[in-house]
Design a protein around this motif. Structure first.
Motif, PDB file in Angstrom:
ATOM      1  N   ASP A  28       0.785  -1.238   0.000  1.00 13.66           N
ATOM      2  CA  ASP A  28       0.000   0.000   0.000  1.00 13.66           C
ATOM      3  C   ASP A  28       0.816   1.288   0.000  1.00 13.66           C
ATOM      4  N   ALA A  29       2.121   1.227   0.301  1.00  9.79           N
ATOM      5  CA  ALA A  29       2.861   2.458   0.586  1.00  9.79           C
ATOM      6  C   ALA A  29       4.046   2.708  -0.337  1.00  9.79           C
ATOM      7  N   ASN A  30       4.136   1.999  -1.443  1.00 10.45           N
ATOM      8  CA  ASN A  30       5.199   2.201  -2.433  1.00 10.45           C
ATOM      9  C   ASN A  30       6.598   1.954  -1.875  1.00 10.45           C
ATOM     10  N   GLU A  31       6.675   1.041  -0.909  1.00 12.40           N
ATOM     11  CA  GLU A  31       7.978   0.641  -0.373  1.00 12.40           C
ATOM     12  C   GLU A  31       8.536  -0.492  -1.239  1.00 12.40           C
ATOM     13  N   VAL A  32       9.867  -0.637  -1.264  1.00 15.87           N
ATOM     14  CA  VAL A  32      10.449  -1.782  -1.971  1.00 15.87           C
ATOM     15  C   VAL A  32      10.580  -2.947  -0.994  1.00 15.87           C
ATOM     16  N   PRO A  33      10.548  -4.190  -1.490  1.00 13.68           N
ATOM     17  CA  PRO A  33      10.527  -5.353  -0.602  1.00 13.68           C
ATOM     18  C   PRO A  33      11.919  -5.860  -0.227  1.00 13.68           C
ATOM     19  N   PHE A  34      12.905  -4.947  -0.144  1.00 13.76           N
ATOM     20  CA  PHE A  34      14.277  -5.362   0.127  1.00 13.76           C
ATOM     21  C   PHE A  34      14.752  -4.832   1.474  1.00 13.76           C
ATOM     22  N   SER A  35      15.615  -5.596   2.126  1.00 15.16           N
ATOM     23  CA  SER A  35      16.286  -5.126   3.332  1.00 15.16           C
ATOM     24  C   SER A  35      17.500  -4.296   2.920  1.00 15.16           C
ATOM     25  N   LEU A  36      18.307  -3.901   3.900  1.00 14.51           N
ATOM     26  CA  LEU A  36      19.530  -3.170   3.608  1.00 14.51           C
ATOM     27  C   LEU A  36      20.499  -4.062   2.829  1.00 14.51           C
ATOM     28  N   PRO A  37      21.387  -3.470   2.031  1.00 15.46           N
ATOM     29  CA  PRO A  37      22.397  -4.274   1.332  1.00 15.46           C
ATOM     30  C   PRO A  37      23.233  -5.089   2.317  1.00 15.46           C
ATOM     31  N   GLU A  38      23.731  -6.243   1.872  1.00 17.62           N
ATOM     32  CA  GLU A  38      24.508  -7.127   2.744  1.00 17.62           C
ATOM     33  C   GLU A  38      25.693  -6.412   3.374  1.00 17.62           C
ATOM     34  N   SER A  39      26.391  -5.593   2.594  1.00 20.04           N
ATOM     35  CA  SER A  39      27.572  -4.905   3.122  1.00 20.04           C
ATOM     36  C   SER A  39      27.201  -3.960   4.256  1.00 20.04           C
ATOM     37  N   THR A  40      26.026  -3.353   4.171  1.00 20.27           N
ATOM     38  CA  THR A  40      25.563  -2.465   5.238  1.00 20.27           C
ATOM     39  C   THR A  40      25.156  -3.271   6.463  1.00 20.27           C
ATOM     40  N   LEU A  41      24.417  -4.377   6.244  1.00 26.01           N
ATOM     41  CA  LEU A  41      23.995  -5.220   7.367  1.00 26.01           C
ATOM     42  C   LEU A  41      25.194  -5.803   8.114  1.00 26.01           C
ATOM     43  N   ARG A 209      14.282  14.528  -4.731  1.00 26.44           N
ATOM     44  CA  ARG A 209      14.561  13.093  -4.794  1.00 26.44           C
ATOM     45  C   ARG A 209      14.420  12.511  -3.382  1.00 26.44           C
ATOM     46  N   THR A 210      14.389  11.191  -3.297  1.00 25.16           N
ATOM     47  CA  THR A 210      14.280  10.535  -1.996  1.00 25.16           C
ATOM     48  C   THR A 210      15.036   9.217  -2.003  1.00 25.16           C
ATOM     49  N   LEU A 211      15.457   8.775  -0.817  1.00 27.84           N
ATOM     50  CA  LEU A 211      16.035   7.441  -0.651  1.00 27.84           C
ATOM     51  C   LEU A 211      14.999   6.473  -0.092  1.00 27.84           C
ATOM     52  N   SER A 212      13.751   6.925   0.034  1.00 26.51           N
ATOM     53  CA  SER A 212      12.692   6.084   0.604  1.00 26.51           C
ATOM     54  C   SER A 212      12.197   5.029  -0.365  1.00 26.51           C
ATOM     55  N   LYS A 213      12.277   5.294  -1.652  1.00 27.66           N
ATOM     56  CA  LYS A 213      11.668   4.402  -2.637  1.00 27.66           C
ATOM     57  C   LYS A 213      12.688   3.386  -3.155  1.00 27.66           C
ATOM     58  N   ALA A 214      13.411   3.709  -4.204  1.00 28.07           N
ATOM     59  CA  ALA A 214      14.312   2.739  -4.824  1.00 28.07           C
ATOM     60  C   ALA A 214      15.393   2.239  -3.867  1.00 28.07           C
ATOM     61  N   TYR A 215      15.855   3.098  -2.977  1.00 32.40           N
ATOM     62  CA  TYR A 215      16.938   2.718  -2.070  1.00 32.40           C
ATOM     63  C   TYR A 215      16.440   1.996  -0.818  1.00 32.40           C
ATOM     64  N   GLY A 216      15.134   1.966  -0.616  1.00 35.63           N
ATOM     65  CA  GLY A 216      14.564   1.180   0.473  1.00 35.63           C
ATOM     66  C   GLY A 216      14.798   1.718   1.863  1.00 35.63           C
ATOM     67  N   ASP A 259      25.910   0.610  -3.624  1.00 33.22           N
ATOM     68  CA  ASP A 259      25.559   0.680  -5.043  1.00 33.22           C
ATOM     69  C   ASP A 259      24.796  -0.553  -5.534  1.00 33.22           C
ATOM     70  N   THR A 260      23.774  -0.948  -4.787  1.00 33.03           N
ATOM     71  CA  THR A 260      22.947  -2.093  -5.185  1.00 33.03           C
ATOM     72  C   THR A 260      21.653  -1.670  -5.876  1.00 33.03           C
ATOM     73  N   VAL A 261      21.431  -0.358  -5.996  1.00 28.60           N
ATOM     74  CA  VAL A 261      20.130   0.123  -6.432  1.00 28.60           C
ATOM     75  C   VAL A 261      19.802  -0.287  -7.869  1.00 28.60           C
ATOM     76  N   LYS A 262      20.804  -0.340  -8.737  1.00 26.14           N
ATOM     77  CA  LYS A 262      20.531  -0.658 -10.142  1.00 26.14           C
ATOM     78  C   LYS A 262      19.887  -2.037 -10.289  1.00 26.14           C
ATOM     79  N   ARG A 264      18.309  -3.754  -8.000  1.00 28.70           N
ATOM     80  CA  ARG A 264      17.012  -3.776  -7.327  1.00 28.70           C
ATOM     81  C   ARG A 264      15.936  -3.083  -8.166  1.00 28.70           C
ATOM     82  N   VAL A 265      16.313  -2.000  -8.813  1.00 31.16           N
ATOM     83  CA  VAL A 265      15.368  -1.298  -9.681  1.00 31.16           C
ATOM     84  C   VAL A 265      14.990  -2.174 -10.874  1.00 31.16           C
ATOM     85  N   GLU A 266      15.957  -2.865 -11.446  1.00 35.65           N
ATOM     86  CA  GLU A 266      15.663  -3.765 -12.564  1.00 35.65           C
ATOM     87  C   GLU A 266      14.693  -4.868 -12.134  1.00 35.65           C
ATOM     88  N   TYR A 267      14.886  -5.374 -10.920  1.00 38.80           N
ATOM     89  CA  TYR A 267      13.973  -6.393 -10.391  1.00 38.80           C
ATOM     90  C   TYR A 267      12.549  -5.834 -10.323  1.00 38.80           C
TER      91      TYR A 267
END
Length: 351
Positions: A28-41, A209-216, A259-262, A264-267
């Protein structure tokens, strides 16, 4: 009694409402279904530790602005970071819009344009999107010439319709608007077209711009504005000094460096096509073409479909009671599992 003390502009005001319903698939909220990138976690503890939360955050987000500027082919002097792009819309209103100034924006579109215009005491000029929710540039230009607005807002791609306005049409509006033109590119990554390269040619333009959408990073609230240094300086006059917290700055920087956004966006774009193709084969609904990470769907009885989806564990955004969006629901693009289940449920409901 306290209500009587409210500013006149706020009396009868209706703020933005958010659903908080438990469900199996939250779409309902235009969020992406991904967690943080592995390197960040993997380095999260060190990232949080290095944020020094006993100290106030960097008031102007220097490191984050440097990285964002690199992504935008700009300078850090072209960037202002906010607590979500919503805060930046509020900052723009506070900096430029006085009571009774005119603000022009499309409808249907992001609700906060209306909300912040009303808080500012502005005169709202709402331009209805045309057939199939496409921008009516002629009407925008006509209204600009008639009202000489302080602010014009264009959402591209537009939320909640997913439709877009072409670069040439944006330039036509920039050429006639003497006030500020805001181009909200919250869903840019899913679309791929931008006007950031025009920020120095048109000094009165701001790109959001925002990091809320594609960047999760919806839960961290990090948005940014891109414009010329003079405009950014004006916005900084009314920005709160510590508006983006240390943890958000640190994690956002790590995510940008990962730099995982590309991928994830393609997915998401592939899943958008999968969902559009699947839904288009079902009788009883209309699917609007979208360049964002969501689809707008129209039903004969959207309220019925919404409640049936809830029974099946799916939460979507219900716009069926909105005059401009009558009969519509918005569904966020999810994982293949969620999207397949959504198609299956719609088939069952409409059969």
């Amino acid at each position: 009694m306290i209500y009587d003390l409210l500013r006149d502009e706020i009396k009868g005001f209706k703020n933005y409402e958010v659903s908080n319903i438990e469900c199996k698939y939250k779409m309902d909220a235009n969020e992406v279904p991904f967690s943080l990138p592995e390197s960040t976690l993997e380095n999260l503890q060190e990232i949080v530790k290095s944020a020094n939360v006993n100290r106030y955050p960097d008031p102007v987000s220097i490191k984050l602005r440097d990285k964002l500027a690199e992504k935008c082919s700009a300078s850090k002097d072209n960037i202002l970071v906010g607590n979500g792009s919503d805060e930046i819309i509020h900052i723009i209103m506070n900096a430029f819009v006085s009571p009774d100034d005119f603000v022009v924006y499309p409808v249907p579109s992001f609700s906060m344009y209306r909300v912040y215009s009303e808080i500012a005491g502005a005169n709202k000029v709402e331009i209805s999107l045309g057939e199939d929710y496409h921008y009516d540039v002629v009407e925008f230009i006509k209204s600009i010439k008639e009202y000489d607005p302080k602010l014009v807002i264009l959402c591209n791609p537009n939320n909640p319709t997913g439709t877009t306005i072409g670069r040439d049409d944006i330039i036509k509006i920039l050429e006639v608007n003497r006030g500020i033109t805001v181009v909200d590119e919250a869903y840019y990554e899913f679309f791929g077209e931008t006007v950031i390269d025009l920020i120095n040619k048109y000094k009165n333009m701001i790109v959001l711009r925002t990091l809320s959408k594609a960047y999760g990073l919806a839960g961290l609230r990090v948005g940014y504005a891109v414009s010329n240094p003079e405009m950014i300086g004006c916005l900084n006059l009314v920005k709160s000094p510590y508006n983006v917290n240390s943890i958000s700055q640190a994690i956002a920087l790590s995510v940008l460096e990962a730099d995982t956004v590309k991928d994830r966006v393609e997915y998401i774009k592939n899943e958008r096509k999968f969902l559009m193709d699947g839904l288009s084969k079902i009788d009883g609904l209309k699917v609007y073409n979208s360049q964002a990470n969501f689809l707008l769907l129209k039903f004969d009885d959207a309220d019925y479909v919404y409640n049936k989806l809830l029974e099946k564990g799916i939460l979507v955004r219900d716009f069926s009671g909105d005059n401009e969006l009558s009969g519509t629901l918005r569904v966020t693009i999810g994982t293949r599992e969620a999207n397949s289940y959504f198609i299956k449920c719609i088939k069952e409901i409409l059969s």
